[in-house]
Write a protein that holds these residues in place. Structure first.
Motif, PDB file in Angstrom:
ATOM      1  N   THR A 138      -5.768 -65.817 -25.686  1.00  0.00           N
ATOM      2  CA  THR A 138      -5.043 -65.371 -24.512  1.00  0.00           C
ATOM      3  C   THR A 138      -5.890 -64.667 -23.741  1.00  0.00           C
ATOM      4  OG1 THR A 138      -4.739 -63.427 -25.169  1.00  0.00           O
ATOM      5  CG2 THR A 138      -3.098 -65.094 -26.068  1.00  0.00           C
ATOM      6  N   ALA A 139      -7.519 -64.404 -23.597  1.00  0.00           N
ATOM      7  CA  ALA A 139      -8.141 -63.858 -22.246  1.00  0.00           C
ATOM      8  C   ALA A 139      -9.058 -63.800 -22.714  1.00  0.00           C
ATOM      9  CB  ALA A 139      -7.557 -61.949 -22.879  1.00  0.00           C
ATOM     10  N   GLU A 140      -9.699 -65.075 -21.745  1.00  0.00           N
ATOM     11  CA  GLU A 140     -10.979 -65.380 -21.677  1.00  0.00           C
ATOM     12  C   GLU A 140     -11.720 -64.415 -20.825  1.00  0.00           C
ATOM     13  OE1 GLU A 140     -12.978 -69.098 -19.807  1.00  0.00           O
ATOM     14  OE2 GLU A 140     -11.087 -69.299 -19.998  1.00  0.00           O
ATOM     15  N   THR A 141     -11.432 -64.050 -19.638  1.00  0.00           N
ATOM     16  CA  THR A 141     -11.965 -62.344 -18.731  1.00  0.00           C
ATOM     17  C   THR A 141     -11.410 -61.886 -18.691  1.00  0.00           C
ATOM     18  OG1 THR A 141     -10.810 -63.391 -16.773  1.00  0.00           O
ATOM     19  CG2 THR A 141     -12.567 -64.776 -17.598  1.00  0.00           C
ATOM     20  N   VAL A 142     -11.749 -60.365 -18.618  1.00  0.00           N
ATOM     21  CA  VAL A 142     -11.702 -59.101 -18.540  1.00  0.00           C
ATOM     22  C   VAL A 142      -9.572 -59.127 -17.027  1.00  0.00           C
ATOM     23  CG1 VAL A 142     -12.937 -58.634 -16.115  1.00  0.00           C
ATOM     24  CG2 VAL A 142     -12.080 -56.955 -18.179  1.00  0.00           C
ATOM     25  N   ASP A 143      -9.517 -60.143 -16.638  1.00  0.00           N
ATOM     26  CA  ASP A 143      -8.813 -60.031 -15.953  1.00  0.00           C
ATOM     27  C   ASP A 143      -7.960 -60.488 -16.588  1.00  0.00           C
ATOM     28  OD1 ASP A 143      -9.833 -58.262 -13.485  1.00  0.00           O
ATOM     29  OD2 ASP A 143     -10.394 -60.202 -12.562  1.00  0.00           O
ATOM     30  N   GLY A 144      -7.373 -61.302 -17.542  1.00  0.00           N
ATOM     31  CA  GLY A 144      -6.918 -61.708 -18.345  1.00  0.00           C
ATOM     32  C   GLY A 144      -5.806 -61.100 -19.495  1.00  0.00           C
ATOM     33  N   LEU A 145      -6.498 -59.701 -19.989  1.00  0.00           N
ATOM     34  CA  LEU A 145      -5.876 -58.556 -20.737  1.00  0.00           C
ATOM     35  C   LEU A 145      -5.117 -57.743 -20.445  1.00  0.00           C
ATOM     36  CD1 LEU A 145      -9.378 -58.714 -21.148  1.00  0.00           C
ATOM     37  CD2 LEU A 145      -8.814 -56.459 -22.362  1.00  0.00           C
ATOM     38  N   ASN A 146      -3.964 -58.005 -21.595  1.00  0.00           N
ATOM     39  CA  ASN A 146      -2.655 -57.601 -21.528  1.00  0.00           C
ATOM     40  C   ASN A 146      -2.857 -56.013 -21.969  1.00  0.00           C
ATOM     41  OD1 ASN A 146      -2.199 -57.593 -24.021  1.00  0.00           O
ATOM     42  ND2 ASN A 146      -1.812 -59.958 -23.294  1.00  0.00           N
ATOM     43  N   SER A 170     -17.273 -52.184 -32.052  1.00  0.00           N
ATOM     44  CA  SER A 170     -15.729 -51.472 -33.236  1.00  0.00           C
ATOM     45  C   SER A 170     -15.089 -52.609 -31.661  1.00  0.00           C
ATOM     46  CB  SER A 170     -15.542 -50.368 -33.221  1.00  0.00           C
ATOM     47  OG  SER A 170     -16.333 -49.596 -33.893  1.00  0.00           O
ATOM     48  N   THR A 171     -14.929 -52.323 -29.997  1.00  0.00           N
ATOM     49  CA  THR A 171     -13.174 -52.864 -29.593  1.00  0.00           C
ATOM     50  C   THR A 171     -14.194 -54.151 -29.251  1.00  0.00           C
ATOM     51  OG1 THR A 171     -15.793 -51.929 -27.995  1.00  0.00           O
ATOM     52  CG2 THR A 171     -13.860 -50.626 -28.298  1.00  0.00           C
ATOM     53  N   ILE A 172     -15.363 -55.250 -29.352  1.00  0.00           N
ATOM     54  CA  ILE A 172     -15.658 -56.380 -29.151  1.00  0.00           C
ATOM     55  C   ILE A 172     -14.939 -57.165 -30.624  1.00  0.00           C
ATOM     56  CG2 ILE A 172     -16.773 -58.361 -29.042  1.00  0.00           C
ATOM     57  CD1 ILE A 172     -19.278 -56.804 -27.876  1.00  0.00           C
ATOM     58  N   SER A 173     -15.217 -56.703 -31.560  1.00  0.00           N
ATOM     59  CA  SER A 173     -14.313 -57.324 -32.505  1.00  0.00           C
ATOM     60  C   SER A 173     -13.215 -56.720 -32.896  1.00  0.00           C
ATOM     61  CB  SER A 173     -14.783 -55.923 -34.006  1.00  0.00           C
ATOM     62  OG  SER A 173     -16.603 -56.177 -34.389  1.00  0.00           O
ATOM     63  N   GLY A 174     -12.187 -55.466 -31.811  1.00  0.00           N
ATOM     64  CA  GLY A 174     -10.774 -55.425 -32.019  1.00  0.00           C
ATOM     65  C   GLY A 174     -10.453 -56.535 -30.684  1.00  0.00           C
ATOM     66  N   GLY A 175     -10.817 -56.955 -29.451  1.00  0.00           N
ATOM     67  CA  GLY A 175     -10.356 -57.607 -28.746  1.00  0.00           C
ATOM     68  C   GLY A 175     -10.647 -59.069 -29.360  1.00  0.00           C
ATOM     69  N   LEU A 176     -11.654 -59.177 -30.441  1.00  0.00           N
ATOM     70  CA  LEU A 176     -11.894 -60.289 -30.725  1.00  0.00           C
ATOM     71  C   LEU A 176     -10.457 -60.987 -31.993  1.00  0.00           C
ATOM     72  CD1 LEU A 176     -15.472 -61.452 -31.362  1.00  0.00           C
ATOM     73  CD2 LEU A 176     -14.373 -62.462 -30.014  1.00  0.00           C
ATOM     74  N   LEU A 177      -9.952 -60.168 -32.613  1.00  0.00           N
ATOM     75  CA  LEU A 177      -8.775 -59.590 -33.608  1.00  0.00           C
ATOM     76  C   LEU A 177      -7.847 -60.398 -32.640  1.00  0.00           C
ATOM     77  CD1 LEU A 177      -9.855 -57.522 -36.389  1.00  0.00           C
ATOM     78  CD2 LEU A 177     -10.167 -60.200 -36.737  1.00  0.00           C
ATOM     79  N   LEU A 178      -7.662 -59.196 -31.015  1.00  0.00           N
ATOM     80  CA  LEU A 178      -6.251 -59.538 -30.632  1.00  0.00           C
ATOM     81  C   LEU A 178      -6.263 -60.420 -29.585  1.00  0.00           C
ATOM     82  CD1 LEU A 178      -6.706 -55.220 -29.801  1.00  0.00           C
ATOM     83  CD2 LEU A 178      -4.699 -57.037 -31.439  1.00  0.00           C
ATOM     84  N   GLY A 179      -6.698 -61.589 -29.481  1.00  0.00           N
ATOM     85  CA  GLY A 179      -6.900 -62.642 -29.422  1.00  0.00           C
ATOM     86  C   GLY A 179      -7.797 -62.515 -27.706  1.00  0.00           C
ATOM     87  N   ALA A 184     -14.783 -61.678 -22.673  1.00  0.00           N
ATOM     88  CA  ALA A 184     -13.436 -60.393 -21.466  1.00  0.00           C
ATOM     89  C   ALA A 184     -13.651 -58.862 -22.558  1.00  0.00           C
ATOM     90  CB  ALA A 184     -12.443 -60.716 -21.925  1.00  0.00           C
ATOM     91  N   ALA A 185     -13.681 -58.851 -24.347  1.00  0.00           N
ATOM     92  CA  ALA A 185     -13.978 -58.246 -24.621  1.00  0.00           C
ATOM     93  C   ALA A 185     -15.830 -57.016 -25.033  1.00  0.00           C
ATOM     94  CB  ALA A 185     -14.285 -58.442 -26.466  1.00  0.00           C
ATOM     95  N   ALA A 186     -16.633 -57.556 -23.729  1.00  0.00           N
ATOM     96  CA  ALA A 186     -17.383 -56.981 -23.814  1.00  0.00           C
ATOM     97  C   ALA A 186     -17.840 -56.347 -22.383  1.00  0.00           C
ATOM     98  CB  ALA A 186     -18.730 -58.124 -23.507  1.00  0.00           C
ATOM     99  N   ASP A 187     -17.065 -57.266 -21.448  1.00  0.00           N
ATOM    100  CA  ASP A 187     -17.215 -56.658 -19.990  1.00  0.00           C
ATOM    101  C   ASP A 187     -15.998 -55.376 -20.289  1.00  0.00           C
ATOM    102  OD1 ASP A 187     -18.372 -58.103 -18.433  1.00  0.00           O
ATOM    103  OD2 ASP A 187     -16.617 -59.716 -18.229  1.00  0.00           O
ATOM    104  N   PHE A 188     -14.701 -55.541 -21.086  1.00  0.00           N
ATOM    105  CA  PHE A 188     -13.632 -54.110 -21.124  1.00  0.00           C
ATOM    106  C   PHE A 188     -14.961 -53.103 -21.690  1.00  0.00           C
ATOM    107  CE2 PHE A 188     -10.253 -52.862 -22.876  1.00  0.00           C
ATOM    108  CZ  PHE A 188      -9.700 -52.212 -21.619  1.00  0.00           C
TER     109      PHE A 188
END
Length: 267
Positions: A138-146, A170-179, A184-188
């Motif tokens: 649901t979030a392709e880029t960091v600006d798409g994160l909810n 940890s955070t990239i894994s979490g981002g992937l699991l959260l969609g 996007a997860a790496a940038d964030f």
């Protein structure tokens, strides 16, 4: 080997590993054990020199930080398009609370070879699970994160308080699991690393103020400068790598590293 040379070696290791999901803190703990560089001051040193590498991220993403800062001054958090201060706060609060509650236990019990090896293996398994999980992106880029994803990534960041898990892993894994996408997860992850590491390092310096002699401060400065220089050289290449290379490859590296250090350090 002098302490100054050890500080340079550890600074190089920090600069090379901070941007990869392989746990820079874990590498510092294991390398410090091999170099016979340990103790309370050494623990603070290993935390503080991460600021050198994080400064490279600040320079790379300065426009994004400037935009967030301007919106904060305007009190325009939620109305601004894309990433804003609320995302950052939601992602930082969980780890900050856990760190403040358990920082003494973390420093006394987890900054050793055995806990790091456990963290390397457990973090690698998490990365494999996240990379292979089926999810709706649901979030392709960091600006798409909810906000929900930002807070969830912040919860996963708590795992990084265990040396060896890796903040980015940890955070990239979490981002992937959260969609989110891996990009996007790496940038964030990189964006929230600056305030998180600044806060953690300042708190640790304050708590360790009685241990900080002039010699210790000099060593920290050497490590800080070294990690900053190395990180500035490596940051662009490594950030591109982490956005493109599947997490399983980093997990495999972690397993090999854990095996080698188990044989060298523990056996």
């Amino acid at each position: 080997m002098t302490d100054a040379i050890k500080a340079i070696i550890l600074g190089i290791i920090e600069g090379l590993t901070e941007f990869l999901p392989v746990s820079s803190t874990g590498h510092l703990v294991l390398a410090g054990d091999l170099l016979d560089f340990d103790g309370d001051t050494a623990v603070t040193f290993k935390i503080v020199i991460q600021l050198g590498a994080v400064m490279a991220v600040l320079l790379l993403y300065w426009k994004k930080y400037l935009n967030i800062g301007v919106n904060m001054l305007k009190m325009d958090f939620a109305k601004s398009k894309g990433l804003n201060a609320i995302h950052m706060i939601l992602a930082m609060v969980p780890a900050l609370i856990i760190y403040l509650l358990f920082k003494d236990t973390i420093k006394s019990q987890l900054f050793g070879p055995k806990p790091v090896l456990i963290g390397l293996i457990a973090g690698g398994l998490l990365m494999i699970f996240a990379a292979r999980s089926k999810r709706t992106e649901t979030a392709e880029t960091v600006d798409g994160l909810n906000y929900k994803q930002a807070f969830g990534i912040g919860l996963f960041q708590c795992l990084a308080l265990w040396p060896g898990f890796s903040r980015s892993g940890s955070t990239i894994s979490g981002g992937l699991l959260l969609g989110t996408s891996q990009k996007a997860a790496a940038d964030f992850t990189f964006l929230i690393s600056v305030p998180v590491m600044f806060g953690a390092s300042l708190l640790d310096l304050y708590d360790s103020r009685d241990l900080l002699s002039s010699d210790a401060l000099v060593l920290m400065l050497i490590g800080f400068i070294t990690s900053f220089i190395v990180a500035m050289i490596a940051v662009v290449t490594f950030i591109k790598l982490i956005k493109r290379l599947r997490l399983e490859w980093f997990a495999l590296y972690r397993f090999v590293l854990a095996g080698l250090f188990y044989v060298i350090v523990i056996l």
